[in-house]
Design a protein around this motif. Structure first.
Motif, mmCIF file in Angstrom:
data_model
loop_
_atom_site.group_PDB
_atom_site.id
_atom_site.type_symbol
_atom_site.label_atom_id
_atom_site.label_comp_id
_atom_site.label_asym_id
_atom_site.label_seq_id
_atom_site.Cartn_x
_atom_site.Cartn_y
_atom_site.Cartn_z
ATOM 1 N N GLU A 192 -8.833 -2.835 3.054
ATOM 2 C CA GLU A 192 -8.532 -1.773 1.886
ATOM 3 C C GLU A 192 -7.761 -0.851 2.743
ATOM 4 O O GLU A 192 -6.694 -0.155 1.985
ATOM 5 N N SER A 193 -7.794 -0.522 3.820
ATOM 6 C CA SER A 193 -6.980 0.231 4.570
ATOM 7 C C SER A 193 -5.532 -0.165 4.760
ATOM 8 O O SER A 193 -4.905 0.585 4.561
ATOM 9 N N SER A 235 -4.183 -2.466 3.069
ATOM 10 C CA SER A 235 -3.820 -2.500 1.475
ATOM 11 C C SER A 235 -3.081 -1.153 0.883
ATOM 12 O O SER A 235 -2.326 -1.063 0.530
ATOM 13 N N ASP A 236 -3.780 0.014 1.168
ATOM 14 C CA ASP A 236 -3.422 1.147 1.179
ATOM 15 C C ASP A 236 -2.516 1.833 1.954
ATOM 16 O O ASP A 236 -1.496 2.260 1.304
ATOM 17 N N ALA A 237 -2.272 1.181 3.114
ATOM 18 C CA ALA A 237 -1.201 1.593 3.863
ATOM 19 C C ALA A 237 0.255 0.986 3.311
ATOM 20 O O ALA A 237 1.208 1.686 3.369
ATOM 21 N N THR A 238 0.099 -0.301 2.982
ATOM 22 C CA THR A 238 1.221 -0.969 2.450
ATOM 23 C C THR A 238 1.583 -0.424 1.095
ATOM 24 O O THR A 238 2.703 -0.352 0.924
ATOM 25 N N SER A 239 0.709 0.033 0.230
ATOM 26 C CA SER A 239 1.203 0.644 -1.164
ATOM 27 C C SER A 239 1.672 1.974 -1.082
ATOM 28 O O SER A 239 2.637 2.236 -1.596
ATOM 29 N N THR A 240 1.249 2.696 0.147
ATOM 30 C CA THR A 240 1.640 4.047 0.442
ATOM 31 C C THR A 240 3.232 3.820 0.850
ATOM 32 O O THR A 240 4.126 4.667 0.671
ATOM 33 N N PHE A 241 3.315 2.930 1.836
ATOM 34 C CA PHE A 241 4.760 2.978 2.568
ATOM 35 C C PHE A 241 5.620 1.628 2.092
ATOM 36 O O PHE A 241 6.856 1.322 2.850
ATOM 37 N N GLY A 242 5.158 1.010 1.148
ATOM 38 C CA GLY A 242 5.832 0.340 0.541
ATOM 39 C C GLY A 242 6.116 -0.888 1.109
ATOM 40 O O GLY A 242 7.233 -1.936 1.072
#
Length: 155
Positions: free
Chosen positions: A142-143, A145-152
């Motif tokens: 989850e972390s 995935s969140d980092a990937t979506s935040t930083f594209g």
């Protein structure tokens, strides 16, 4: 002084009972160690649930695999002990034989420190540790995935 690493030489049943009794006595001596492991596993599970630690699948999976293998071994040992512990030793009707038979029963079945109780606690420890790693692995994913979506997905 008895030698516990050698089975009783009274035939197949006696050897199994003697070896089983020695295993039960050895297990009962480790109750404090299992209690300590149980406490640590509960803390690990609590920490994982609260997000206190995360772990990648690459790091967690080999440990989870070992925990599954150990759980299988504990289950097989529990089954073996139940078979051995359910057979009354053929030690005769004299007082000493009856006391030894009672002691064997207590070593296998009677509550705290018994082989059955120690194995039950060990299964719980292994289950809690495995659950903690599964949760920590999910939190890591989850972390990520969140980092990937935040930083594209950029580095």
């Amino acid at each position: 002084m008895p030698t516990w690493d050698q089975p009783v030489q009274t035939g197949a049943v006696g050897a199994a009972v003697g070896g089983g009794a020695a295993a039960a006595m050895g297990a009962s001596l480790n109750t404090k160690a299992v209690d300590s492991m149980a406490s640590e596993a509960k803390e690990m599970l609590k920490s994982a649930k609260s997000g206190g630690f995360r772990v990648s699948e690459d790091a967690a999976q080999p440990i989870i695999d070992v925990l599954v293998e150990m759980t299988d071994r504990v289950e097989r040992l529990a089954q073996d002990l139940q078979i051995v512990g359910s057979q009354a030793p053929t030690l005769g009707g004299h007082d000493y034989g009856q006391r030894v038979a009672k002691h064997q029963y207590e070593a296998f079945w009677d509550g705290e420190g018994s082989a059955v109780e120690v194995l039950r606690q060990l299964r719980e420890v292994l289950g809690d540790a495995g659950e903690a790693l599964e949760i920590a692995k999910k939190k890591y994913q989850e972390s990520e995935s969140d980092a990937t979506s935040t930083f594209g997905g950029q580095s």
